[in-house]
Design a protein around this motif. Structure first.
Motif, PDB file in Angstrom:
ATOM      1  N   ILE A  68      31.428  38.576  37.964  1.00  0.00           N
ATOM      2  CA  ILE A  68      32.801  38.099  38.137  1.00  0.00           C
ATOM      3  C   ILE A  68      32.876  37.243  39.405  1.00  0.00           C
ATOM      4  N   THR A  72      37.536  39.748  44.497  1.00  0.00           N
ATOM      5  CA  THR A  72      38.425  40.520  43.621  1.00  0.00           C
ATOM      6  C   THR A  72      38.366  42.022  43.888  1.00  0.00           C
ATOM      7  N   ALA A 117      38.213  38.097  36.305  1.00  0.00           N
ATOM      8  CA  ALA A 117      38.511  39.467  36.743  1.00  0.00           C
ATOM      9  C   ALA A 117      39.781  40.001  36.093  1.00  0.00           C
TER      10      ALA A 117
END
Length: 142
Positions: A68, A72, A117
Motif C-alpha cells: 500500500i 497510512t 489503503a
C-alpha cells in the motif's frame, strides 16, 4: 520504486535462490492480514474492479501482505492487521518460481500499482470479509 523493481535489486536471504529480503517503507508499506481474511478481501477487491497492487501469500504462516502507499499507519488501528513501514523487512519470493511450500505472489503488477489503503479498509470491513472472522471464532468453540 515498484515492488517488482525492489525484488530485482533485493539481496537473497541466506543465499537461498528465490528468496529476497525487501526493505519496507521506501515508496510503499505493507499491511499483514490473516490469509483467510486477506483472501476474502482480495476476492472482494477483484470483484469490485479495484486496482490491486502486489499481494504476497505466506503459506507457512497463513498470512497475506498487501503493498500500500506509505503514510497510512493511522488507518489500521481498529482492524486486525499489522502495518509494516520504515525499519521493517519482508522475506519474499523473487521473480523466479518457487515450489508450493512458501506460497507466492497472488498479484504482482508490472507497474507501480499499489492497493489503495481506503479500498482495502473498506474491503476488510465488508460483511463478506468480516464473516471470515466470525466463522473462525465459531469453529474454535466446537
Amino acid at each position: 520504486m515498484s515492488v517488482r523493481d525492489a525484488l530485482r535489486r533485493a539481496p537473497m536471504v541466506n543465499d537461498v535462490p528465490g528468496l529476497r529480503l525487501l526493505k519496507v517503507g521506501d515508496g510503499w508499506d505493507v499491511v499483514r492480514i490473516s490469509a483467510e481474511t486477506g483472501l476474502r478481501a482480495l476476492a472482494y477487491l477483484r470483484g469490485t474492479g479495484t486496482s490491486v497492487g502486489p499481494v504476497l501469500y505466506d503459506k507457512p504462516n497463513e498470512r497475506l501482505y498487501y503493498a500500500i502507499p506509505t503514510g497510512t499507519a493511522a488507518c489500521w488501528d481498529d482492524l486486525p492487521v499489522r502495518h509494516l513501514s520504515t525499519n521493517s523487512w519482508l522475506v519474499a519470493p523473487g521473480l523466479e518460481l518457487l515450489d508450493d511450500w512458501f506460497g507466492g505472489w497472488c498479484e504482482l503488477p508490472d507497474d507501480d500499482t499499489l492497493t489503495d489503503a481506503d479500498a482495502l479498509r473498506t474491503a476488510l470491513q465488508h460483511p463478506y470479509v468480516a464473516a471470515a472472522k466470525e466463522v473462525a471464532h465459531s469453529d474454535a468453540g466446537l
